[in-house]
Design an enzyme around this catalytic site. Structure first.
Site, mmCIF file in Angstrom:
data_model
loop_
_atom_site.group_PDB
_atom_site.id
_atom_site.type_symbol
_atom_site.label_atom_id
_atom_site.label_comp_id
_atom_site.label_asym_id
_atom_site.label_seq_id
_atom_site.Cartn_x
_atom_site.Cartn_y
_atom_site.Cartn_z
ATOM 1 N N HIS A 123 36.492 43.142 36.365
ATOM 2 C CA HIS A 123 35.763 42.401 35.329
ATOM 3 C C HIS A 123 35.700 40.932 35.742
ATOM 4 O O HIS A 123 36.638 40.402 36.341
ATOM 5 C CB HIS A 123 36.469 42.515 33.971
ATOM 6 C CG HIS A 123 36.315 43.853 33.337
ATOM 7 N ND1 HIS A 123 35.196 44.208 32.625
ATOM 8 C CD2 HIS A 123 37.127 44.931 33.323
ATOM 9 C CE1 HIS A 123 35.327 45.434 32.185
ATOM 10 N NE2 HIS A 123 36.494 45.906 32.604
ATOM 11 N N ALA A 171 52.994 57.035 47.768
ATOM 12 C CA ALA A 171 52.793 57.168 46.320
ATOM 13 C C ALA A 171 53.069 55.854 45.604
ATOM 14 O O ALA A 171 53.968 55.106 45.964
ATOM 15 C CB ALA A 171 53.714 58.255 45.774
#
Length: 196
Positions: A123, A171
């Site tokens: 954004h 991960a």
């Protein structure tokens, strides 16, 4: 005898409903595949148009090569004028998502663990006396993931990142800078154990 008849009727109704749902799903897939900007190999699975989303009923360019497999609860968002390209034999485990406002490329034989997320945008943030996050304006930059990569579960890949061929991302990593080929990236958090 009456119970058997009742069960037979119930089974026929269930079968009719299931067949109707399958037919509607297939019709929706056929309409989706008829769009000129959608080029998905017939081996794609699952054939479910609801996986793919855009903006205001418009979707960008999607090219998917053979043997791309998605497990359950995956989402692919491709805004109008954006470009998503996925190579051969790519695998997405459960809960993965692609959010493409610019361009995302994924090379052949790359696999994704559960919960991997790709965002080629942020954004827009207005700076003044106070920070203000624009809800409808974005800053974008392409993502490119090479061939034969393994992206571990719960990894987030952000805009402007290139991951080179044959790389492994452990991960839980947040990848915000490019990764050279033949590299292993891992999240090296230090766990602290305290006894009370």
């Amino acid at each position: 005898m009456f119970t058997k008849l009742k069960n037979n009727i119930a089974q026929k109704i269930i079968t009719l409903v299931e067949n109707n749902d399958k037919r509607k799903k297939q019709e929706k897939w056929n309409i989706f595949m008829s769009k000129p900007n959608i080029n998905i190999h017939p081996s794609f699975s699952p054939k479910d148009a609801d996986i793919f989303k855009g903006e205001n009923n418009q979707i960008g360019n999607i090219t998917i090569s053979e043997n791309f497999l998605l497990r359950e609860y995956c989402n692919i968002v491709v805004f109008p004028n954006a470009d998503l390209r996925i190579g051969k034999s790519v695998f997405f485990n459960n809960y993965c998502s692609i959010n493409c406002l610019d361009k995302i490329e994924i090379g052949n034989d790359t696999i994704f663990g559960e919960g991997v997320r790709l965002y080629d945008h942020n954004h827009l943030i207005e700076k003044g006396e106070k920070l203000f996050v624009e809800k409808e304006k974005y800053m974008t930059s392409p993502i490119k993931i090479g061939k034969n990569c393994w992206i571990g579960s719960n990894t987030v890949i952000l805009k402007g990142v290139t991951i080179g061929d044959n790389s492994i991302i452990g991960a839980g990593c947040v990848i915000h800078k490019s990764v050279p080929e033949n590299t292993i990236m891992k999240n090296s958090q230090n766990l602290i154990s305290q006894t009370l």
